[in-house]
Design an enzyme around this catalytic site. Structure first.
Site, PDB file in Angstrom:
ATOM      1  N   GLU A 188      73.169 -36.513  61.816  1.00 15.85           N
ATOM      2  CA  GLU A 188      73.352 -37.775  62.528  1.00 15.85           C
ATOM      3  C   GLU A 188      72.626 -37.620  63.857  1.00 15.85           C
ATOM      4  O   GLU A 188      72.986 -36.761  64.672  1.00 15.85           O
ATOM      5  CB  GLU A 188      74.834 -38.055  62.744  1.00 15.85           C
ATOM      6  CG  GLU A 188      75.098 -39.348  63.489  1.00 15.85           C
ATOM      7  CD  GLU A 188      76.457 -39.358  64.154  1.00 15.85           C
ATOM      8  OE1 GLU A 188      76.536 -39.775  65.321  1.00 15.85           O
ATOM      9  OE2 GLU A 188      77.436 -38.942  63.507  1.00 15.85           O
ATOM     10  N   GLY A 248      73.712 -34.716  66.799  1.00 12.21           N
ATOM     11  CA  GLY A 248      73.063 -34.453  68.075  1.00 12.21           C
ATOM     12  C   GLY A 248      71.840 -35.318  68.279  1.00 12.21           C
ATOM     13  O   GLY A 248      71.740 -36.418  67.736  1.00 12.21           O
ATOM     14  N   CYS A 291      77.873 -42.159  69.916  1.00  8.44           N
ATOM     15  CA  CYS A 291      76.716 -42.402  69.067  1.00  8.44           C
ATOM     16  C   CYS A 291      76.627 -43.863  68.647  1.00  8.44           C
ATOM     17  O   CYS A 291      75.558 -44.334  68.248  1.00  8.44           O
ATOM     18  CB  CYS A 291      76.763 -41.504  67.837  1.00  8.44           C
ATOM     19  SG  CYS A 291      78.322 -41.601  66.934  1.00  8.44           S
TER      20      CYS A 291
END
Length: 497
Positions: free
Chosen positions: A251, A227, A290
């Protein structure tokens, strides 16, 4: 006061879906019950054959229920059925992949990492007989991600790797896809019962307050988080402040810079090819990966100008889309506008609202351009930070020193990419510079898309991650194990896991 209702929302409008909530927010008693049920499943999970069977049964049930799962996920994320069908297939493969790892765990090179030393009384000091093996940490709390409702959520990599290690899990569902989370959790629980494991092997809790409550629980042994940097750091600090601190493998955020050398643009068609690849990568899933390339270093001069124009033109052809929720939409638009307002920053393709009757919360992607000299100013540090969503920054460097100076200002990243010919004499130095701050270094190509493989590293120095572990690939299981050495214990009594 009754429990808070958890509703499924349509990201196009922000409105509630359906006539009833899909769950209720977990109060402290519900979190406690979920963790205790998971903890009670630890002895049963010690059986490796049963763990392997669980992972395979879970994969089969997710595959069988794919139509309903994809429909629910698309309604809650609007990521598209094609993308979500592929993501579910990846998740099913990932579960089976970890089942294979469990089957080989005790082999040479397996994740139990069994090591032995025979006794040698003739050494000084004498060496005792030693047997070293990896044991599961205990109950793992998994925080589901917003942008991957399968692969990084309830049935995702953190859950699969924890179960492979022998750790029961309690998942904190993401509020963007509660219905999908309930369906996936039901499939995993049914798989557990099918292979003779307690239903509580996999727990699920909803609600913002459930997150801190889960991390504080005294029976929790570790945390997996995917997140935002703000949320991940808050949980990291909470885990460290416990009377008995526990590891959190988070992460968080990443800019994922790309360095393009002049030689990379010299071949005929290279400019158009690179521009198309970049735009496809930073707008994939509306920029909600991401590994999205958020900063691209281009050489100054005519060839760099041509590439920047090609990127802007290609971006203008990308249709509007919606982000995962209204909060992320607001953060993206505000973040892009704040960067565009900086001195000497040019919006080649302005991101902004693109409301329609069907999707009033839709947005258009955007591209910013700035010189390296301006990007290096202290007042422009925002350009070197992640802006989650469909936007990227083109940084125009005059020479190798300017490019190196920009790279030297980067915080930890998940990825970094180099575009240059293989015979570039500077390529080794550039690769070393990228490896200094990134967990995965690419030569050519684009960083979106992460393979589930033994050699994959999906992590990086902070703030990309809070540990040196990986959340994807075979090494992910190592996060949920701890080594124990048994000294002078008869072989018959040594744990054979």
């Amino acid at each position: 006061m009754g429990a808070e209702s958890v509703w499924s929302l349509d990201p196009r409008t922000g409105e509630r879906r359906g006539d009833a909530p899909v769950a209720v927010a977990a109060d402290p008693a519900a979190v406690d019950a979920a963790v205790r049920a998971a903890h009670a499943a630890l002895p049963a999970l010690a059986d490796r054959a049963r763990r392997s069977a669980l992972l395979r049964a879970a994969a089969a049930r997710l595959h069988a229920g794919g139509e309903s799962l994809v429909a629910a996920a698309d309604a809650e994320t609007r990521l598209g059925t094609a993308r979500l069908t592929g993501e579910l297939a990846r998740t099913v493969y990932q579960l089976r992949y970890f089942a294979d790892l469990v089957d080989r765990a005790a082999d040479a090179g397996g994740f139990l990492d069994i090591r032995t030393d025979t006794a040698d009384p003739g050494l000084t000091p004498p060496r005792p007989e030693l047997y070293r093996v990896q044991l599961p940490l205990g109950v793992v709390g998994v925080f589901a991600a917003s942008n991957f409702p399968f692969a990084f959520s309830v049935p995702g990599g953190d859950t699969a790797s924890a179960l492979a290690a022998g750790c029961p899990v309690v998942v904190k569902a993401h509020p963007d896809h509660p219905e999908t989370s309930e369906l996936a959790a039901a499939a995993l629980r049914a798989a557990a019962v099918e292979v003779g494991l307690p239903e509580g092997t996999i727990g699920l809790v909803h609600g913002f307050a459930a997150g801190p409550e889960l991390v504080r629980h005294p029976l929790l042994a570790g945390v997996g988080f995917t997140g935002s940097p703000r949320g991940g750091r808050a949980l990291f600090d909470l885990a460290a402040a416990r009377p008995r601190p526990i590891p959190i493998h988070g992460e968080l955020g990443s800019v994922n810079p790309v360095l393009v050398t002049p030689a990379a643009l010299a071949e005929p068609g290279a400019v158009e090819q690179l521009a198309a690849g970049l735009v496809g990568s930073f707008t994939l899933g509306m920029g909600q990966f991401c590994t999205k390339p958020g900063l691209v270093l281009l050489p100054a001069g005519s060839v760099g100008d041509a590439c920047a124009k090609a990127v802007a033109d290609a971006t203008a052809q990308v249709p509007a889309g919606v982000l995962l929720d209204a909060r992320m939409r607001e953060a993206f638009l505000d973040g892009f506008a704040a960067r565009a307002a900086l001195t000497d920053v040019q919006a080649l393709a302005p991101a902004g609202p693109a409301a329609s009757a069907e999707a009033p919360l839709a947005v258009l992607p955007g591209v910013l351009s700035v010189t390296a000299e301006a990007a290096l100013r202290d007042s422009h540090e925002l350009l070197l930070e992640e802006c989650f969503g469909p936007g990227t920054v083109l940084v125009r460097y005059a020479d190798a020193d300017e490019a190196a100076a920009v790279l030297g200002r980067m915080d930890g990243c998940l990825t970094a990419t180099l575009h240059t010919p293989a015979d570039d004499p500077q390529a080794p130095a550039w690769l070393a510079a990228l490896a200094a701050f990134a967990g995965r270094v690419l030569f050519g190509g684009w960083p979106t898309g992460v393979a589930v493989a033994d050699a994959m590293q999906h992590g990086g120095p902070y703030p990309a991650a809070t540990s040196s572990g990986t959340s994807v690939g075979g090494a992910a299981v190592e996060r949920w194990l701890r080594p124990v050495a048994f000294q002078s214990v008869p072989q018959a009594l040594q744990p054979r896991l």
